[in-house]
Design an enzyme around this catalytic site. Structure first.
Site, mmCIF file in Angstrom:
data_model
loop_
_atom_site.group_PDB
_atom_site.id
_atom_site.type_symbol
_atom_site.label_atom_id
_atom_site.label_comp_id
_atom_site.label_asym_id
_atom_site.label_seq_id
_atom_site.Cartn_x
_atom_site.Cartn_y
_atom_site.Cartn_z
ATOM 1 N N TYR A 1 0.726 -1.372 -0.105
ATOM 2 C CA TYR A 1 0.076 0.032 0.017
ATOM 3 C C TYR A 1 0.786 1.212 -0.194
ATOM 4 C CZ TYR A 1 -3.926 3.092 0.911
ATOM 5 O OH TYR A 1 -4.885 4.226 0.781
ATOM 6 N N SER B 1 -6.302 0.773 -4.837
ATOM 7 C CA SER B 1 -6.416 2.236 -4.521
ATOM 8 C C SER B 1 -5.111 2.837 -4.414
ATOM 9 C CB SER B 1 -6.995 2.415 -2.958
ATOM 10 O OG SER B 1 -7.722 3.867 -3.187
ATOM 11 N N ASP C 1 -17.629 3.273 -8.430
ATOM 12 C CA ASP C 1 -16.728 3.724 -7.379
ATOM 13 C C ASP C 1 -16.653 5.489 -7.534
ATOM 14 O OD1 ASP C 1 -14.460 4.453 -6.008
ATOM 15 O OD2 ASP C 1 -12.977 2.824 -7.047
ATOM 16 N N HIS D 1 -15.952 1.424 -4.330
ATOM 17 C CA HIS D 1 -14.483 1.268 -4.025
ATOM 18 C C HIS D 1 -14.196 -0.036 -3.335
ATOM 19 C CE1 HIS D 1 -10.654 3.091 -4.331
ATOM 20 N NE2 HIS D 1 -10.551 2.921 -2.956
#
Length: 726
Positions: free
Chosen positions: A499, A579, A662, A697
């Protein structure tokens, strides 16, 4: 107590994709060295037209030939989506193992999952999912483990396909009323309602255009504070930018049009407001945020005086000040002001000057993630090399004891009132599903309240933490999970997940979907990249704006370490992230395409020159910088995945995943990247996009859709890595 971390996470570009939650079976996996490419014929990708669109960024001309795909509702885009899905699902349906994966996923997803209970009035509230329910159900009982607890709210009854999700809720102090938010098809937009806890009936109240907000009741139970935006323009619900959030008070039984506007700032369109009522009911605390920056302001209003004005206690964005509680006029904050790893301070509202701020719990070697003021004690949750430790202090900051956890993992919870005699928390690890514990302040002991049973053997796996050096010599930690007795022969299929952004920490957490990967003989590797919060604000800042390349270097160095230590080889290495993690995957696969065998960017931020043009994208500038800033533009342009695809390059097998609803990271990012990747790619490896319908999302995605998507992703890797599933 204000849940600052939860609010900030709701704004960032990736909370929904941090971890999957599903259990899986034992699979056998074999490799055939001479197995030929799975596809019998080359994939014919749908045509993606190019338009003459060129933008000027500080004198640099940048083409954007797929700009038309930003209009998700146009007939052309809808036809493109349909054509892409036809190719992708045709490919996935040709994989024989896909059906078996889905069947086994369904079997092993089926276990009870509980949320952390909490008490209001004489009632306890908690969530439960019986296993395959699309959405978890909210229960109310007389004890935290009441076998006669009844259903208070079942969101599964609100839609036929399970796409209406319970996103947030708050119970009045007397336990009689429930305010709750619902989201449809994964949207960030919520509608809030009010329910009578005793009867289970809804009142007429309906609050719309709520986003990135909780609710906080006044002590009298007559109403609550919440934040909302103005109604967006017709036809632009999922793309228009979100500015000018406002704080309101809603009185139960009145229309939303009668709500009292408590606070707004027309001079600061980027400011967001989170209002909460202090436990003593005296004050309205207002946490003022600006985008996803960890720095915030803190204001308050005396609720005992109807004529009282809002007081700006912390008027400058100098650091994070997360409210913990108050003792009269003294407010407690977890802060990184002059303490990048965090500490607890006290500020007396009658003597607010900085010279009078008092330190209660000083900064330590470990990162102070959160502090709870409950049971007359401060409960401090620390991260020690990305693993939770819990320590208790008295009101003067004197260490009392450590709360022993059942292992190395992640603990969350510890909520409650200052006068509480008990608190509850959840604990999980890579191989232990989330279990619920009760802590008794009188005895100082924890009791196991609920422990789910999952059909796999945790003793068959081993978790270790290693440290490796990144490109610039920085020491990076990484969790590695695999079967015991794994041979480090360079042949193991390996999933590298990351991430690296927005101060979010990746800590041990149970994911049954990942158990599937382990049971298939795979290795799971999760590095704690710069940009996260594992080592405090300095660690976070080292992966932002002009230093964002550090994050990609950390991830690439993790891949190189795994190859060097013979866990795997490039052809057996998959990278995954969602993301902001999707950006990570996109950047790394374009910078080092030869290093990976497969790439799985999910709902990714992939166009770094236009991310701030849609919904809440502007808020991410605190981490990314702005394309409108000449210096930051150069950094963004240098790594933007969309703009760094090179024609004629052999890219790894890629499965891009996104969703049509999203409104956090709009699907145009994935659409444009897929079109450009298919045009640039040279080679037989498939580069596909899977576009979910009636989903967003990730938050609130129905169980059925999670199972389907997981099966498709694993099937894609089975085909790519030529694995045999038995």
């Amino acid at each position: 107590m204000f849940k600052r971390q939860a609010l900030r996470r709701s704004l960032v570009a990736g909370t929904a994709m941090l971890l999957w939650t599903a259990p899986l079976p034992l699979f056998a996996q074999n490799f055939s060295k001479d197995m030929k490419a799975s596809a019998s014929s080359p994939i014919v990708y749908p045509p993606s037209k190019k338009v003459e669109q060129v933008d000027d960024y500080h004198g640099i001309k940048v083409a954007d030939p797929y700009r038309w795909l930003e209009d998700a509702d146009s007939p052309e885009t809808k036809a493109w989506v349909e054509a892409q899905n036809k190719v992708t699902f045709g490919f996935l349906e040709s994989i024989p193992e896909r059906a078996r994966l889905r069947e086994r996923l369904t079997q092993l997803w089926n276990y009870e999952k509980f949320g952390v209970p909490f008490r209001e009035g004489d009632r306890y509230f908690f969530t439960r999912n019986d296993g395959l329910q699309n959405q978890s159900v909210l229960y109310v009982g007389r004890t935290p483990d009441d076998p006669q607890a009844r259903v208070l709210l079942d969101p599964n009854t609100l839609s036929a396909d399970g796409t209406v999700a319970l996103t947030n809720y708050a119970v009045s102090d007397d336990g009689k009323l429930l305010a709750y938010g619902l989201a449809t098809a994964g949207s960030d937009w919520n509608e809030w309602r009010v329910r009578n806890v005793e009867t289970g009936e809804d009142l007429p109240d309906r609050l719309q255009w709520v986003k990135f907000s909780g609710a906080s009741w006044t002590k009298d139970g007559r109403g609550f504070f919440y934040s909302r935006y103005d109604e967006p323009k017709e036809g632009n619900l999922l793309q228009s930018t979100n500015y000018y959030q406002k704080l309101y008070y809603h009185r139960v039984g009145t229309p939303q049009s009668a709500d009292e506007l408590v606070y707004e700032r027309r001079d600061h369109k980027e400011w967001g407001f989170g209002g909460y009522v202090t436990d003593d009911g005296r004050y309205l605390g207002i946490v003022v945020t600006m985008g996803t920056s960890p720095k915030n302001l803190f204001f308050y209003k005396d609720l005992t005086n109807p004529e009282a004005k809002v007081v700006e206690l912390i008027p400058d964005f100098i650091a994070d000040f997360t409210p913990v509680g108050n003792d009269g006029t003294t407010f407690y904050f977890r802060t990184d002001w002059e303490a990048p790893r965090g500490r607890l301070i006290a500020i007396d509202a009658t003597r607010p000057e900085r010279a009078n701020w008092r330190e209660i719990i000083p900064q330590s070697r470990d990162t102070l993630e959160a502090v709870r003021w409950v049971g007359g004690r401060f409960i401090a949750l620390y991260l020690s090399d990305a693993k939770t430790q819990v320590r208790m202090f008295d009101r003067e900051g004197k260490f009392v004891q450590e709360i022993a956890l059942p292992g190395i993992g992640t603990a969350v919870g510890f909520g409650g009132k200052p006068e509480a005699t008990e608190t509850f928390y959840a604990f999980t690890s890579f191989t232990q599903p989330t279990s619920i514990y009760r802590y008794d302040f009188a005895t100082g002991k924890s009791t196991l309240l609920r422990q789910p049973k999952v059909a796999f053997d945790p003793g068959a796996y081993v978790t270790q933490q290693v440290f490796y050096k990144s490109k610039d010599g920085t020491r990076i930690p990484m969790f590695i999970v695999h079967r015991k007795g794994l041979k480090q022969d360079g042949k193991n299929p390996t999933l590298l997940y990351g991430y690296g952004g927005f101060n979010i920490s990746l800590t041990p957490s149970f994911s049954p979907a990942r158990i599937a990967w382990l049971e298939m003989g795979g290795v799971l590797a999760i590095p704690n990249l710069r940009g996260g919060g594992e080592y405090g604000e300095e660690w976070h800042q080292a992966g932002t704006k002009l230093k964002k390349q550090n994050v990609f270097d950390d991830f690439i160095a993790a891949a190189e370490w795994l190859i060097r230590e013979k866990y795997t080889q490039p052809a057996r290495l998959a990278i995954q992230g969602g993301s902001n993690g999707g950006l990570l995957v996109g950047a790394c696969m374009t910078q080092r395409p030869e290093l990976f065998g497969a790439a799985l960017p999910a709902v990714g931020v992939l166009d770094m020159l236009r991310f701030n043009k849609f919904t809440i994208g502007w808020a991410w500038e605190s981490d990314y910088g702005s394309p409108q800033n000449p210096e930051e533009f150069k950094a963004l342009y240098a790594y933007s995945p969309l703009h760094n695809l090179k024609p004629g390059t052999r890219y790894p097998a890629t499965l891009i995943t996104t969703a049509d609803h999203d409104d956090r990271v709009v699907p145009a990012h994935s659409f444009k990247f897929a079109a450009a990747l298919q045009a640039a790619h040279k080679g037989d490896a498939p580069v596909l996009i899977r576009i979910e319908t009636r989903a967003g999302h990730g938050a609130g995605k129905p169980t059925s859709k999670l199972i389907e998507e997981t099966a498709d992703v694993w099937a894609f890797l089975v085909r790519t890595f030529q694995m045999t599933v038995k």
